[in-house]
Design a protein around this motif. Structure first.
Motif, PDB file in Angstrom:
ATOM      1  N   VAL A  74       0.841  -1.200   0.000  1.00 56.74           N
ATOM      2  CA  VAL A  74       0.000   0.000   0.000  1.00 56.74           C
ATOM      3  C   VAL A  74       0.876   1.249   0.000  1.00 56.74           C
ATOM      4  O   VAL A  74       0.606   2.214  -0.713  1.00 56.74           O
ATOM      5  N   GLY A  75       1.945   1.211   0.801  1.00 55.00           N
ATOM      6  CA  GLY A  75       2.859   2.346   0.855  1.00 55.00           C
ATOM      7  C   GLY A  75       3.487   2.629  -0.498  1.00 55.00           C
ATOM      8  O   GLY A  75       3.590   3.783  -0.925  1.00 55.00           O
ATOM      9  N   ALA A  76       3.908   1.577  -1.192  1.00 54.34           N
ATOM     10  CA  ALA A  76       4.528   1.742  -2.512  1.00 54.34           C
ATOM     11  C   ALA A  76       3.529   2.298  -3.520  1.00 54.34           C
ATOM     12  O   ALA A  76       3.868   3.157  -4.346  1.00 54.34           O
ATOM     13  N   GLU A  77       2.287   1.829  -3.457  1.00 54.02           N
ATOM     14  CA  GLU A  77       1.266   2.331  -4.373  1.00 54.02           C
ATOM     15  C   GLU A  77       0.926   3.784  -4.066  1.00 54.02           C
ATOM     16  O   GLU A  77       0.681   4.578  -4.971  1.00 54.02           O
ATOM     17  N   PHE A  78       0.930   4.132  -2.779  1.00 50.86           N
ATOM     18  CA  PHE A  78       0.662   5.510  -2.370  1.00 50.86           C
ATOM     19  C   PHE A  78       1.719   6.440  -2.960  1.00 50.86           C
ATOM     20  O   PHE A  78       1.413   7.509  -3.499  1.00 50.86           O
ATOM     21  N   VAL A  79       2.974   6.020  -2.878  1.00 49.11           N
ATOM     22  CA  VAL A  79       4.068   6.820  -3.431  1.00 49.11           C
ATOM     23  C   VAL A  79       3.950   6.918  -4.946  1.00 49.11           C
ATOM     24  O   VAL A  79       4.046   8.000  -5.535  1.00 49.11           O
ATOM     25  N   GLU A  80       3.738   5.767  -5.593  1.00 44.54           N
ATOM     26  CA  GLU A  80       3.720   5.727  -7.058  1.00 44.54           C
ATOM     27  C   GLU A  80       2.557   6.511  -7.656  1.00 44.54           C
ATOM     28  O   GLU A  80       2.740   7.294  -8.601  1.00 44.54           O
ATOM     29  N   LYS A  81       1.362   6.308  -7.115  1.00 41.22           N
ATOM     30  CA  LYS A  81       0.175   6.866  -7.737  1.00 41.22           C
ATOM     31  C   LYS A  81      -0.161   8.281  -7.275  1.00 41.22           C
ATOM     32  O   LYS A  81      -0.789   9.044  -8.017  1.00 41.22           O
ATOM     33  N   LEU A  82       0.241   8.640  -6.060  1.00 37.27           N
ATOM     34  CA  LEU A  82      -0.178   9.922  -5.524  1.00 37.27           C
ATOM     35  C   LEU A  82       0.990  10.857  -5.239  1.00 37.27           C
ATOM     36  O   LEU A  82       1.022  11.996  -5.710  1.00 37.27           O
TER      37      LEU A  82
END
Length: 207
Positions: free
Chosen positions: A131-139
């Motif tokens: 979730v942390g990686a997706e938060f960084v990548e997408k937002l």
């Protein structure tokens, strides 16, 4: 001659359902918090079956992340009168431009509409690396790249030293706000944002 019944527009129906799920996820997190928000609760609030949510997302964190990304995209579209992609202003005055964007960041961070889902995602990202990686990548990363672009333009204009790494430089600007916001150490204000810009651009040693 009887008219042929129109086939339901599944794409439009799916978009309505998706939008309802976004709204439900964001409102529930604001009302009961991230821990008490469930897929079942989101489905009930959105008026869809929970299988619909599981077909599109693997977890409530994924739902909330996509809903929050969409919220940011809507805000960016509203900020650009011509509908163009949001950019950090480039008026030729770097300090003024950075104060403008950091003040806007402060306003967003203290607005419950954004603050509650932001904190929920930050907390989820700490315990769930995916979730942390997706938060960084997408937002987060797309927003940081706007700073990189503006700082590189400042380098080309001679307003920032040529050897400065824009990625490190932007962290001097955004990290103090994130620290004060995450830990609630002191109030997050426009005055603080202005001071961060002054300190980052001017340094701490005597001139």
């Amino acid at each position: 001659m009887a008219e042929t019944p129109k086939t339901p527009d599944s794409t439009r129906r799916s978009e309505r359902s998706r939008r309802a799920i976004y709204d439900a996820a964001l409102s529930l997190v604001g009302e009961v918090g991230y821990t008490k928000t469930t897929i079942e609760g989101i489905a009930a609030r959105a008026g869809v079956g929970k299988q619909t949510i599981y077909r599109w997302w693997p977890s409530k964190a994924a739902v909330l992340l996509e809903a929050f990304v969409d919220l940011g995209e809507q805000a960016a579209e509203a900020a650009g009168a011509d509908g163009s992609e949001y950019e950090i202003p480039d008026t030729g005055d770097l300090a003024a431009d950075l104060r403008t964007v950091l003040r806007a960041t402060v306003d967003e961070l203290v607005d419950p509409k954004y603050e509650v889902p932001s904190r929920a995602l930050a907390a989820a990202g700490v315990v769930d690396p995916k979730v942390g990686a997706e938060f960084v990548e997408k937002l987060l990363e797309p927003q940081l790249q706007l700073y990189v672009k503006r700082l590189r333009a400042a380098q080309e204009a001679g307003d920032v030293r040529a050897g400065i790494d824009p990625r490190i430089a932007l962290e001097l600007l955004v990290a103090p706000l994130a620290h004060r916001w995450l830990l609630r150490t002191l109030p997050l204000t426009h005055e603080y944002a202005d001071a961060v810009v002054d300190y980052a651009l001017g340094g701490l040693t005597p001139r």
